[in-house]
Design an enzyme around this catalytic site. Structure first.
Site, PDB file in Angstrom:
ATOM      1  N   HIS A 107     -10.062  -7.199  -4.706  1.00 14.85           N
ATOM      2  CA  HIS A 107      -9.840  -6.097  -3.775  1.00 14.85           C
ATOM      3  C   HIS A 107     -10.352  -6.445  -2.383  1.00 14.85           C
ATOM      4  O   HIS A 107     -11.248  -7.256  -2.229  1.00 14.85           O
ATOM      5  CB  HIS A 107     -10.615  -4.883  -4.314  1.00 14.85           C
ATOM      6  CG  HIS A 107     -10.666  -3.731  -3.372  1.00 14.85           C
ATOM      7  ND1 HIS A 107     -11.792  -3.423  -2.631  1.00 14.85           N
ATOM      8  CD2 HIS A 107      -9.728  -2.825  -3.024  1.00 14.85           C
ATOM      9  CE1 HIS A 107     -11.546  -2.353  -1.891  1.00 14.85           C
ATOM     10  NE2 HIS A 107     -10.299  -1.976  -2.106  1.00 14.85           N
TER      11      HIS A 107
ATOM     12  N   LYS B 182       0.870  -1.184   0.000  1.00 16.20           N
ATOM     13  CA  LYS B 182       0.000   0.000   0.000  1.00 16.20           C
ATOM     14  C   LYS B 182       0.896   1.220   0.000  1.00 16.20           C
ATOM     15  O   LYS B 182       1.579   1.519   0.989  1.00 16.20           O
ATOM     16  CB  LYS B 182      -0.898  -0.034   1.234  1.00 16.20           C
ATOM     17  CG  LYS B 182      -1.772   1.147   1.463  1.00 16.20           C
ATOM     18  CD  LYS B 182      -2.823   1.482   0.416  1.00 16.20           C
ATOM     19  CE  LYS B 182      -3.394   0.408  -0.413  1.00 16.20           C
ATOM     20  NZ  LYS B 182      -4.606   0.614  -1.134  1.00 16.20           N
TER      21      LYS B 182
HETATM   22  O1  GKR Z   1      -7.219  -0.453   3.933  1.00 13.50           O
HETATM   23  O2  GKR Z   1      -6.270   1.498   3.745  1.00 13.50           O
HETATM   24  C1  GKR Z   1      -6.778   0.474   3.273  1.00 13.50           C
HETATM   25  C2  GKR Z   1      -6.786   0.331   1.760  1.00 13.50           C
HETATM   26  O3  GKR Z   1      -6.224   1.467   1.170  1.00 13.50           O
HETATM   27  C3  GKR Z   1      -8.181   0.106   1.275  1.00 13.50           C
HETATM   28  O4  GKR Z   1      -9.048   0.983   1.881  1.00 13.50           O
HETATM   29  C4  GKR Z   1      -8.312   0.208  -0.207  1.00 13.50           C
HETATM   30  O5  GKR Z   1      -9.652   0.278  -0.564  1.00 13.50           O
HETATM   31  O6  GKR Z   1      -7.275  -1.923  -0.217  1.00 13.50           O
HETATM   32  C5  GKR Z   1      -7.814  -0.952  -0.950  1.00 13.50           C
HETATM   33  C6  GKR Z   1      -7.128  -0.717  -2.246  1.00 13.50           C
HETATM   34  O7  GKR Z   1      -6.598  -1.659  -2.795  1.00 13.50           O
HETATM   35  O8  GKR Z   1      -7.156   0.387  -2.767  1.00 13.50           O
HETATM   36 MG    MG Z   2      -6.274  -0.524  -4.591  1.00 13.55          MG
END
Ligand code: GKR
Ligand code: MG
Length: 419
Positions: free
Chosen positions: A316, A189
């Site tokens: 996702h 991420k």
């Molecule tokens: O859990 O912070 C998180 C992710 O950024 C999530 O909210 C996203 O929706 O996992 C997601 C993504 O792949 O963009």
């Molecule tokens: Mg994403």
């Protein structure tokens, strides 16, 4: 097989301070658990988001389902659509793309569809994967989902995962997750540190895990130029680059200039987005998510449609519990087009769950498809009650990573592009 009763229970569970382009996860993550009971006494489970506006829609929809046949997916969809009306519900965090009316209905419908499939599977004595066409894989591979993170929430103790604020921290986190779960691919991420630092982190992971496919997802934090620079710098290193830039047009401007496929769970999030994305060549991978693509059957149809256009499939995830993990696993197991390891936030829940232990486990980074009837998982009623009490007490009603970040870093703002 008529729907006699529907129970909707909001829950909260502890969540570590995971960083992303929108801010940082709050101490509690919210979900909603749906139980559908039929006149024959069968119960089906579903799980969805916990944000208040969405919860309100789920509660209203639940009331409109009484008396419908649990096999009549179309009638259930129509009832949900009528109950939602014309309203469009949006997320504050903006991490799953734009909202439309169809996406709003699809999101509300999804937990009820999963619960009805759970019921149908129980009635037939067959796993949900069989209702979706049968398994093409016995276990569904998931990726280690790495986050930059603080050691703990500023107002609380450090958590068991520790801090990860540079490439060494991320490699250490990857080791922990790979050792504990056996993951064979890794997702980072991004969108948190300047792109040069995230490139360095991915290269460090490549060195530490030479055989693991890697992906990077900055949640649209980069401009077109930055996206192209990062894509080129990671030539031969990334399996795919996820949502580097914001929107179909920006992704289409990046795609021809980078060596890897672009993936999305942000610019293509509802059927209306597919024609322009395909026409413009914006994406090479779609991260399907049954929670907003209208449940398991519609997600499987979308996956097949994407494959027709040469778009590969991954999956996702948002912070979730075991009912969702079971549904995701049945879907991926029965959908040949899902050829990439799926995302899951499960490790970050560190064992907290509403499903009884035993049915879901990770073996070499993959979840064996539960073979009991329906989803193959049972509610742990004590855990559900505890998590519902946590919901009542935690004070959070809608996920808001940005405001939480601003409490500790007042100058933070959510900018797209940031770099
Ligand atoms: O859990 O912070 C998180 C992710 O950024 C999530 O909210 C996203 O929706 O996992 C997601 C993504 O792949 O963009
Ligand atoms: Mg994403």
């Amino acid at each position: 097989m008529l729907i006699r009763e529907v129970t909707v229970t909001p829950v909260a569970f502890r969540d570590p301070p995971l960083l992303n382009a929108a801010g940082v996860h709050e101490p509690w993550a919210l979900r909603t658990i749906v139980e559908v009971v039929t006149d024959e006494g069968l119960t089906g489970l579903g799980e969805t988001y916990g944000d208040l506006d969405h919860l309100g829609k789920v509660r209203t929809a639940a009331r409109s389902l009484i008396g419908l046949d649990a096999y009549h997916r179309n009638a259930v969809y129509s009832a949900v659509a009528a109950s939602v009306g014309a309203e469009v519900v949006t997320d504050k965090h903006g991490l799953t793309g734009a909202s439309t009316r169809e996406k709003t209905v699809d999101r509300v419908f999804s937990p009820f569809e999963v619960a009805c499939l759970d019921i149908q599977g129980k009635a037939a004595g067959r796993p949900v994967a069989d209702l979706l066409g049968g398994k093409v894989r016995d276990a569904v591979p998931y990726s280690a989902y790495l986050f930059y993170k603080w050691a703990g929430h500023p107002d609380g103790p450090d958590d068991v995962f520790g801090a990860a604020l540079d490439s060494a921290g991320l490699v250490e986190q990857a080791r922990l997750l790979v050792d504990r779960y056996g993951f064979r691919s890794i997702k980072v991420k991004g969108g948190v540190l300047p792109p040069a630092e995230e490139i360095e982190a991915v290269l460090a992971l490549r060195e530490a895990f030479p055989g693991h496919p890697l992906r990077l997802d900055p949640n649209a934090a980069w401009s077109v130029d930055t996206s192209i620079e990062v894509g080129r710098a990671l030539d031969g290193v990334l399996e795919y680059l996820e949502d580097p830039a914001d929107g179909i047009a920006a992704m289409a401007a990046v795609a021809p200039h980078v060596p890897m496929r672009l993936a999305t769970n942000m610019c293509v999030v509802t059927p209306d987005h597919l024609p322009p994305a395909i026409r413009q060549g914006a994406i090479g991978v779609l991260l399907i998510d049954h929670h907003y693509w209208g449940g398991l059957v519609k997600s499987s149809h979308i996956a097949t449609l994407c494959a027709t256009f040469g778009i590969e499939l991954s999956m996702h995830s948002n912070s979730h519990l075991g009912v969702s993990l079971a549904a995701m696993t049945h879907l991926a197991a029965a959908t040949p087009a899902v050829t990439h390891a799926c995302d899951t936030h499960t490790p970050w829940q560190d064992g907290q769950d509403v499903v009884a232990p035993g049915a879901l486990r990770f073996v070499d980074g993959a979840v064996p498809v539960p073979d009991g009837p329906g989803l193959g998982v049972e509610l742990d009623r004590d855990a559900l009650a505890v998590m519902n009490e946590q919901y009542e007490k935690c004070g959070i009603r809608s996920r808001d990573d940005t405001s939480y970040m601003k409490r500790f870093h007042p100058s933070f703002s959510r900018r797209r592009p940031r770099w």
